[in-house]
Design a protein around this motif. Structure first.
Motif, PDB file in Angstrom:
ATOM      1  N   ASN A 174     -25.826   5.004-101.602  1.00  0.00           N
ATOM      2  CA  ASN A 174     -24.930   3.975-101.777  1.00  0.00           C
ATOM      3  C   ASN A 174     -24.046   3.779-100.571  1.00  0.00           C
ATOM      4  OD1 ASN A 174     -26.041   3.427-104.523  1.00  0.00           O
ATOM      5  ND2 ASN A 174     -24.612   4.864-105.485  1.00  0.00           N
ATOM      6  N   LYS A 175     -23.571   4.545 -99.999  1.00  0.00           N
ATOM      7  CA  LYS A 175     -22.604   4.875 -98.880  1.00  0.00           C
ATOM      8  C   LYS A 175     -23.485   4.272 -97.972  1.00  0.00           C
ATOM      9  CE  LYS A 175     -20.153   9.114-100.536  1.00  0.00           C
ATOM     10  NZ  LYS A 175     -19.985  10.522-100.078  1.00  0.00           N
TER      11      LYS A 175
ATOM     12  N   ALA B 295     -19.395   4.758 -82.019  1.00  0.00           N
ATOM     13  CA  ALA B 295     -18.635   5.287 -83.194  1.00  0.00           C
ATOM     14  C   ALA B 295     -19.504   4.947 -84.339  1.00  0.00           C
ATOM     15  CB  ALA B 295     -17.346   4.543 -83.337  1.00  0.00           C
ATOM     16  N   ILE B 296     -20.212   3.710 -84.468  1.00  0.00           N
ATOM     17  CA  ILE B 296     -20.894   3.310 -85.542  1.00  0.00           C
ATOM     18  C   ILE B 296     -22.196   4.116 -85.554  1.00  0.00           C
ATOM     19  CG2 ILE B 296     -22.440   1.381 -86.369  1.00  0.00           C
ATOM     20  CD1 ILE B 296     -20.208  -0.719 -85.199  1.00  0.00           C
TER      21      ILE B 296
ATOM     22  N   GLY C 216     -22.806  11.418 -90.152  1.00  0.00           N
ATOM     23  CA  GLY C 216     -21.699  12.160 -91.052  1.00  0.00           C
ATOM     24  C   GLY C 216     -22.151  12.098 -92.224  1.00  0.00           C
ATOM     25  N   ILE C 217     -22.383  10.769 -92.941  1.00  0.00           N
ATOM     26  CA  ILE C 217     -22.706  10.600 -94.337  1.00  0.00           C
ATOM     27  C   ILE C 217     -23.798  11.639 -94.733  1.00  0.00           C
ATOM     28  CG2 ILE C 217     -23.319   9.186 -95.955  1.00  0.00           C
ATOM     29  CD1 ILE C 217     -22.037   7.017 -94.521  1.00  0.00           C
ATOM     30  N   VAL C 218     -24.677  11.659 -94.299  1.00  0.00           N
ATOM     31  CA  VAL C 218     -26.135  12.149 -94.541  1.00  0.00           C
ATOM     32  C   VAL C 218     -25.901  13.901 -94.258  1.00  0.00           C
ATOM     33  CG1 VAL C 218     -28.499  12.980 -94.271  1.00  0.00           C
ATOM     34  CG2 VAL C 218     -27.600  10.451 -94.120  1.00  0.00           C
ATOM     35  N   THR C 219     -25.080  14.218 -93.323  1.00  0.00           N
ATOM     36  CA  THR C 219     -24.634  15.821 -93.264  1.00  0.00           C
ATOM     37  C   THR C 219     -23.944  16.078 -94.322  1.00  0.00           C
ATOM     38  OG1 THR C 219     -24.863  15.393 -90.612  1.00  0.00           O
ATOM     39  CG2 THR C 219     -23.608  17.121 -91.450  1.00  0.00           C
TER      40      THR C 219
END
Length: 274
Positions: A148-149, A221-222, A228-231
């Motif tokens: 979802n993120k 940055a993108i 970061g989300i998956v980590t």
């Protein structure tokens, strides 16, 4: 009863890598797959194909027949053949042999045989690299948990590149440097923000170059966001540290069972027939 014993024995050789016979079968299969991929790659070269074209043709068909027999045997020894046929490896196996038969109707379709390289994924099971399967399973759960993120992130990026592309079109649209339409400008924005930078479209005005520099910096940055989300999800995901065996369920053809499991965790079928 004798037929049942034969099916059990063939299943053990084809699907399991715990026995010497099964390991020899799987390693031999991997060698044939690698050889087949090499032949397909060499055949795509005009120089090699002109000299060895006939040999390549016969080799491809011999290997295709071997893989076809192997696929039929896998269906025969599986209690629920459709479960295997619709599984990931089952689909890969059928796609690995279809191009040869399609080449009889569609010229040059045999080059799709390169998909056989996906069959090399069995190397994890053959050489008992169960810890890598566990880590891969953990990564898969983390990606699913963060879907979802990631979807929101991709939606935001899509809007961003449309806005950047539209602005760049307004700035560079009349300079005849490739920004002939908003879709072309959006293409440039995607290539730039992902830091690929083909260079086929470049801004010529100072304002356009300034915006281009900002987009390049923004791209770094993108790129870091989905990582970061998956980590974060991997940190919060239970690794389920049990060791994974090479057992393949005869009912649903699923893998990834714990080393001490007696029943399939997906369908409940017994893993070891008694």
């Amino acid at each position: 009863m004798a037929d049942r014993s034969l099916r059990d024995r063939v299943h053990e050789i084809i699907f399991e890598a715990d026995t010497p016979e099964g390991k020899i079968f799987d390693i031999s299969l991997l060698v044939l797959i690698c050889f087949s991929i090499l032949v397909v790659m060499l055949e795509s070269s005009e120089d090699y194909n002109e000299i060895y074209g006939t040999a390549f043709f016969y080799i491809e068909w011999i290997l295709t027949i071997i893989f076809t027999i192997e696929y039929v045997l896998r269906l025969w020894v599986t209690i629920r053949p459709w479960s295997y046929a619709l599984s990931f490896y089952g689909i890969v196996d059928i796609l690995a042999i279809l191009p040869s038969y399609l080449s009889l109707l569609v010229p040059n379709s045999q080059y799709f045989l390169i998909i056989r390289i996906l069959r090399l994924m069995r190397v994890f099971r053959i050489f008992k690299l169960g810890q890598y399967l566990s880590e891969g399973d953990q990564l898969g759960r983390a990606i699913i948990a963060s879907r979802n993120k990631i979807a929101v992130f991709l939606f935001a990026v899509s809007i961003l590149v449309i806005i950047i592309g539209s602005v760049m079109y307004l700035i560079e649209g009349g300079t005849n440097d490739g920004f002939s339409s908003i879709p072309r400008a959006v293409y440039w924005a995607i290539v730039t923000i992902t830091t690929v930078g083909y260079g086929d479209i470049t801004p010529q005005t100072q304002i356009g170059q300034f915006l281009s520099a900002m987009v390049m910096i923004l791209g770094y940055a993108i790129i870091a966001v989905p990582t970061g989300i998956v980590t974060n999800e991997m940190i919060n995901t239970d690794p389920k540290g049990s060791r994974v065996s090479t057992q393949v369920c005869r009912y649903c053809s699923k893998e990834g069972h714990a080393s001490d499991a007696e029943f399939c965790k997906y369908c409940g079928g017994r893993l070891n027939e008694v």
